[in-house]
Design a protein around this motif. Sequence first.
Motif, PDB file in Angstrom:
ATOM      1  N   ILE A 163       0.784  -1.254   0.087  1.00  0.00           N
ATOM      2  CA  ILE A 163       0.095  -0.072  -0.039  1.00  0.00           C
ATOM      3  C   ILE A 163       0.918   1.068  -0.097  1.00  0.00           C
ATOM      4  CG2 ILE A 163      -1.811   1.308   1.328  1.00  0.00           C
ATOM      5  CD1 ILE A 163      -2.693  -1.388   2.536  1.00  0.00           C
ATOM      6  N   TRP A 164       0.610   2.091  -1.055  1.00  0.00           N
ATOM      7  CA  TRP A 164       1.573   3.372  -1.038  1.00  0.00           C
ATOM      8  C   TRP A 164       0.950   4.145   0.071  1.00  0.00           C
ATOM      9  CZ3 TRP A 164       4.823   4.960  -5.343  1.00  0.00           C
ATOM     10  CH2 TRP A 164       5.273   6.334  -5.106  1.00  0.00           C
ATOM     11  N   GLN A 165       1.789   4.808   1.100  1.00  0.00           N
ATOM     12  CA  GLN A 165       1.492   5.459   2.096  1.00  0.00           C
ATOM     13  C   GLN A 165       2.386   6.819   1.835  1.00  0.00           C
ATOM     14  OE1 GLN A 165      -0.913   5.498   4.145  1.00  0.00           O
ATOM     15  NE2 GLN A 165      -1.235   3.362   4.720  1.00  0.00           N
ATOM     16  N   SER A 166       1.616   7.980   1.706  1.00  0.00           N
ATOM     17  CA  SER A 166       2.331   9.350   1.727  1.00  0.00           C
ATOM     18  C   SER A 166       2.394   9.899   3.078  1.00  0.00           C
ATOM     19  CB  SER A 166       1.689  10.322   1.042  1.00  0.00           C
ATOM     20  OG  SER A 166       0.325  10.736   1.507  1.00  0.00           O
ATOM     21  N   THR A 174      -3.383   3.644  -1.962  1.00  0.00           N
ATOM     22  CA  THR A 174      -3.792   2.549  -3.133  1.00  0.00           C
ATOM     23  C   THR A 174      -2.880   1.355  -3.110  1.00  0.00           C
ATOM     24  OG1 THR A 174      -2.170   3.581  -4.633  1.00  0.00           O
ATOM     25  CG2 THR A 174      -4.418   4.587  -4.516  1.00  0.00           C
ATOM     26  N   VAL A 175      -3.570   0.227  -3.649  1.00  0.00           N
ATOM     27  CA  VAL A 175      -2.799  -1.047  -3.399  1.00  0.00           C
ATOM     28  C   VAL A 175      -1.928  -1.034  -4.966  1.00  0.00           C
ATOM     29  CG1 VAL A 175      -2.876  -3.281  -3.606  1.00  0.00           C
ATOM     30  CG2 VAL A 175      -4.348  -2.183  -2.199  1.00  0.00           C
ATOM     31  N   GLN A 176      -0.651  -1.461  -4.560  1.00  0.00           N
ATOM     32  CA  GLN A 176       0.348  -1.574  -5.848  1.00  0.00           C
ATOM     33  C   GLN A 176       1.252  -2.797  -5.755  1.00  0.00           C
ATOM     34  OE1 GLN A 176       0.896   1.020  -8.095  1.00  0.00           O
ATOM     35  NE2 GLN A 176      -0.781   2.277  -6.928  1.00  0.00           N
ATOM     36  N   LYS A 177       1.539  -3.291  -6.955  1.00  0.00           N
ATOM     37  CA  LYS A 177       2.401  -4.518  -6.874  1.00  0.00           C
ATOM     38  C   LYS A 177       3.689  -4.318  -7.185  1.00  0.00           C
ATOM     39  CE  LYS A 177      -1.005  -7.188  -9.702  1.00  0.00           C
ATOM     40  NZ  LYS A 177      -1.325  -8.016 -11.158  1.00  0.00           N
ATOM     41  N   GLY A 221       3.338   0.581 -12.500  1.00  0.00           N
ATOM     42  CA  GLY A 221       2.704   0.953 -11.343  1.00  0.00           C
ATOM     43  C   GLY A 221       3.401   2.177 -10.525  1.00  0.00           C
ATOM     44  N   GLY A 222       2.894   2.199  -9.238  1.00  0.00           N
ATOM     45  CA  GLY A 222       3.525   3.345  -8.585  1.00  0.00           C
ATOM     46  C   GLY A 222       3.712   4.705  -9.168  1.00  0.00           C
ATOM     47  N   ASP A 223       4.702   5.362  -9.152  1.00  0.00           N
ATOM     48  CA  ASP A 223       5.086   6.710  -9.858  1.00  0.00           C
ATOM     49  C   ASP A 223       6.149   6.428 -10.922  1.00  0.00           C
ATOM     50  OD1 ASP A 223       5.840   9.175 -10.706  1.00  0.00           O
ATOM     51  OD2 ASP A 223       6.539   9.976  -8.807  1.00  0.00           O
ATOM     52  N   PRO A 254      11.477   8.314  -5.989  1.00  0.00           N
ATOM     53  CA  PRO A 254      11.332   9.626  -6.615  1.00  0.00           C
ATOM     54  C   PRO A 254      12.138  10.462  -5.870  1.00  0.00           C
ATOM     55  CG  PRO A 254       9.234   8.609  -6.600  1.00  0.00           C
ATOM     56  CD  PRO A 254       9.951   7.707  -5.797  1.00  0.00           C
ATOM     57  N   ILE A 255      12.850  11.565  -6.594  1.00  0.00           N
ATOM     58  CA  ILE A 255      13.654  12.680  -5.518  1.00  0.00           C
ATOM     59  C   ILE A 255      12.819  13.306  -4.645  1.00  0.00           C
ATOM     60  CG2 ILE A 255      13.112  14.371  -7.411  1.00  0.00           C
ATOM     61  CD1 ILE A 255      16.603  13.826  -5.693  1.00  0.00           C
TER      62      ILE A 255
END
Length: 269
Positions: A219-222, A238-241, A247-249, A257-258
């Motif tokens: 799960i992507w957590q900001s 959101t659920v990512q693989k 997927g992701g960014d 990512p920077i």
Amino acid sequence: MAKKLTPEEVRKLTHGQHTRYPRKIEDWYANQIKAWVKAWQRIASHYIDDYLARYVHGGNSFLQDDDEKNWADAFDTFIKAMSAAILSSTSEQEVKTAVGKFVKAVDNFSYANVKLQAGAVGLNPIQSDAELDSYVKIKLVENTHLVLNLRDEFADKLQTDIYNAVTKGGGAGAVRDALVKRAGMTLKRADLIANDQCGTIIGQVNAYRHKKAGANRYIWQSQEDERVRPKHQALDRTVQKYDDPDGGDDGEMPGEPIRCRCVADPIFD
């Protein structure tokens, strides 16, 4: 875009075990690099105050010294001596030692966190293997080069700054201003290096341990604050693989990512 989960759905899928970010370790690393930068600045300031004033007079006058016929050679000697002092002030071994502590601290932080996450579902993550050891060594070499390149770039660009200030008619004051500006930019670079490397390392070693323990999704957590970029706000919860190029960014995981402060919460099916 994948469905955004509710906080309760996240808690159930992760068994309440959130991925933590090693902010204190990042801060320590940033402060260590900035301590070196400030030392380089002090050395340059010493040379400017004690030597440059002999050849540069205030106001708009160019290099003038009636007692020094070879002022150009003397000025060049001053520049080279200052650069040599900066370069020798921070040795490669000193940098390797500090970088080694940083990389190892992030790796240990990752293992402790993943152990809690995997342990919640009765799994035991790996602490170390050949691939992890190789990765740690690579990051040690990479970060050592990053710091040494920062040192070399500071010395090199400062030379250009000083020549530009003097040839434009500036006195010692203009040179000091150029030093302050150069040091300020380098300090910002120190923060960027620490943030980028800490985020990348924690993200990648976490993902490796998560996958080895059986997780295929995360799960992507900001950080869910005003500093989160719009794209990562949309990815939040959101659920990512893992290893999904789409997927992701744009295929990058949290932390890669920077200036990304996001983390990946593993889902152990």
